[in-house]
Design a protein around this motif. Structure first.
Motif, mmCIF file in Angstrom:
data_model
loop_
_atom_site.group_PDB
_atom_site.id
_atom_site.type_symbol
_atom_site.label_atom_id
_atom_site.label_comp_id
_atom_site.label_asym_id
_atom_site.label_seq_id
_atom_site.Cartn_x
_atom_site.Cartn_y
_atom_site.Cartn_z
ATOM 1 N N THR A 155 0.849 -1.185 0.000
ATOM 2 C CA THR A 155 0.000 0.000 0.000
ATOM 3 C C THR A 155 0.888 1.239 0.000
ATOM 4 O O THR A 155 1.848 1.318 0.774
ATOM 5 N N TRP A 166 -9.893 6.285 -14.904
ATOM 6 C CA TRP A 166 -8.913 5.206 -14.929
ATOM 7 C C TRP A 166 -8.646 4.738 -16.351
ATOM 8 O O TRP A 166 -9.534 4.728 -17.191
ATOM 9 N N LYS A 200 -6.623 -1.217 -5.510
ATOM 10 C CA LYS A 200 -7.726 -0.605 -4.761
ATOM 11 C C LYS A 200 -7.322 0.788 -4.293
ATOM 12 O O LYS A 200 -6.177 1.021 -3.901
ATOM 13 N N MET A 201 -8.305 1.695 -4.292
ATOM 14 C CA MET A 201 -8.085 3.085 -3.902
ATOM 15 C C MET A 201 -8.937 3.395 -2.673
ATOM 16 O O MET A 201 -10.116 3.068 -2.646
ATOM 17 N N PHE A 215 -5.063 9.909 -0.858
ATOM 18 C CA PHE A 215 -5.577 8.573 -1.113
ATOM 19 C C PHE A 215 -4.471 7.555 -0.913
ATOM 20 O O PHE A 215 -3.293 7.864 -1.080
ATOM 21 N N SER A 216 -4.848 6.327 -0.566
ATOM 22 C CA SER A 216 -3.880 5.233 -0.543
ATOM 23 C C SER A 216 -4.282 4.255 -1.643
ATOM 24 O O SER A 216 -5.464 4.087 -1.949
ATOM 25 N N PHE A 217 -3.264 3.645 -2.231
ATOM 26 C CA PHE A 217 -3.468 2.685 -3.305
ATOM 27 C C PHE A 217 -2.820 1.375 -2.876
ATOM 28 O O PHE A 217 -1.645 1.343 -2.513
#
Length: 124
Positions: free
Chosen positions: A47, A62, A73-74, A81-83
């Protein structure tokens, strides 16, 4: 005395005119800060948090389409934001791009993008 009365009348007329006009405060142009803009994930997955700041509503697009991105996943965070990339069990690398752009303010739009890349599982 007439001159004083005339001066006061003119002063009041000018003051009344300037007070009755409401100056509209112009909105500042849109800005968008995205950091980092390139995310490299190991094949095991991880992440990564991305700082995203803006003074306008954000829109996302996207590539490829989000329904094909089951590996990425976002999630919203306090600062952006975390990915999260899941493990890449394939030997092939995979990637995606997220376009981020603001709503229009003063006829202007600010935009940026994030590139995602994940290596494939090493061959033993």
């Amino acid at each position: 005395m007439k001159k004083l009365f005339l001066f006061v009348a003119v002063f009041m007329a000018i003051s009344g005119e300037s007070c009755s006009k409401q100056e509209s405060t112009p909105q500042e142009d849109p800005y968008l800060t995205v950091f980092p803009t390139k995310l490299d994930f190991p094949y095991e997955g991880e992440t990564i948090e991305v700082l995203i700041q803006s003074n306008a509503t954000l829109n996302f697009a996207w590539s490829p389409s989000p329904n094909k991105l089951d590996w990425l996943k976002m999630s919203a965070t306090d600062s952006g934001f975390s990915f999260s990339a899941s493990e890449n069990k394939s030997f092939a690398a995979r990637g995606a791009m997220l376009m981020i752009y603001t709503n229009e303010i003063n006829g202007k739009v600010s935009q940026s993008h994030i590139d995602f890349y994940q290596i494939g599982k090493p061959q033993n």
